[in-house]
Design an enzyme around this catalytic site. Structure first.
Site, mmCIF file in Angstrom:
data_model
loop_
_atom_site.group_PDB
_atom_site.id
_atom_site.type_symbol
_atom_site.label_atom_id
_atom_site.label_comp_id
_atom_site.label_asym_id
_atom_site.label_seq_id
_atom_site.Cartn_x
_atom_site.Cartn_y
_atom_site.Cartn_z
ATOM 1 C CB ALA A 1 -36.120 -15.808 -5.874
ATOM 2 C CE1 TYR B 1 -31.633 -24.111 -0.118
ATOM 3 C CE2 TYR B 1 -30.135 -25.963 0.120
ATOM 4 C CZ TYR B 1 -30.565 -24.854 -0.573
ATOM 5 O OH TYR B 1 -29.922 -24.485 -1.737
#
Length: 288
Positions: A39, A110
């Site tokens: 996830a 990220y």
């Protein structure tokens, strides 16, 4: 970005947010042998635009899972396999092929969040005896990837070729990535979930690059797909994207030696199989 239709009918599905108490409760009470933690917020562009959201999902979400395992009392027996990013965490200040022990200087929020999560898992391993593995994926592509939204370039190009639309190339298209086929990634994940692991020591002890060891430019991917499709749609240039790494190739010998894993699908075969899957899926949808 997953779809319920991709999950086998006999699988038990809980649709939960990885950051929530409900997700932590499921992990803590489930008695799982392995938690495969895929996830994530995985769009580099969104991480640049919304770094707080990116960190909230990728760092706090991972911590929520790790704490749930720790509090369950099963830290030593429940292995967590974490999807990290070999295509982003090393940055552009090292010379590829990037090895697990290379210095890390990420170019995007990220990549920073993925590396931060790895540091936390290494801490849980050393201090709490947690069994964790970080798989540093290259650019994963293949059937079932969504060509819309947070998609990889292969899925996007497949959709555009089948639509007869021009392919958009950001920058000069010579930025390289290590493209690894999804079936090889599935095999690597299973190996990481089941193989004996070295002791949890420094950050890289249980980190594994999962790629092919071959760098391919975006231009080469575009030409390969156009060749597979027998198509001649145009290739159009656009400005480079902020936070995008220029070169990424992964050394994968550690995964071979420890996990017993090596990639088996060549880029040419993988691109052709992916394009064929998209074409067949489109034909089925058209008949529905």
């Amino acid at each position: 970005t997953g779809k319920r239709s991709n999950v086998p009918d006999h699988a038990r599905v809980h649709t939960l947010d990885v950051r929530t108490p409900d997700a932590a409760r499921l992990v803590a009470e489930g008695g799982f042998d392995v938690v495969v933690h895929f996830a994530a917020q995985m769009d580099v562009r969104r991480s640049v635009a919304e770094p707080v959201f990116d960190a909230w999902v990728n760092i706090i979400g991972t911590l929520n899972m790790a704490e749930a395992i720790r509090q369950s009392g099963r830290a030593a027996t429940t292995r967590i396999v974490f999807a990290s990013s070999g295509g982003a965490i090393y940055g552009d200040f090292v010379t590829p092929p990037n090895r697990e022990t290379f210095s890390k200087d990420p170019e995007s929020p990220y990549a920073i969040s993925k590396l931060s999560a790895e540091y936390y898992l290494a801490y849980y391993g050393r201090v709490h005896g947690m069994s964790s593995v970080a798989l540093r994926f290259g650019n994963v592509y293949g059937p079932r990837q969504d060509p819309h939204g947070e998609a990889g370039v292969v899925a996007i190009f497949c959709g555009r070729i089948l639509d007869g639309r021009a392919l958009t190339i950001f920058g000069d298209g010579e930025q390289t990535r290590d493209y690894v086929y999804v079936k090889d990634v599935a095999h690597a994940t299973f190996a990481a979930a089941t193989q004996p692991m070295p002791p949890s020591e420094r950050l890289d002890a249980r980190g594994f690059n999962i790629g092919t060891g071959v760098g391919t430019s975006v231009n080469e991917v575009a030409r390969g797909l156009l060749h597979a499709a027998g198509s001649h749609v145009a290739m159009e240039c656009a400005p480079p994207r902020l936070g995008e790494q220029l070169r990424s190739v992964l050394a994968v010998d550690k995964a071979r030696d420890v996990l017993g894993w090596t990639p088996s699908v060549t880029l040419g075969d993988g691109l052709a199989a992916t394009l064929q899957w998209f074409a067949e899926a489109r034909a089925v949808a058209g008949r529905a």
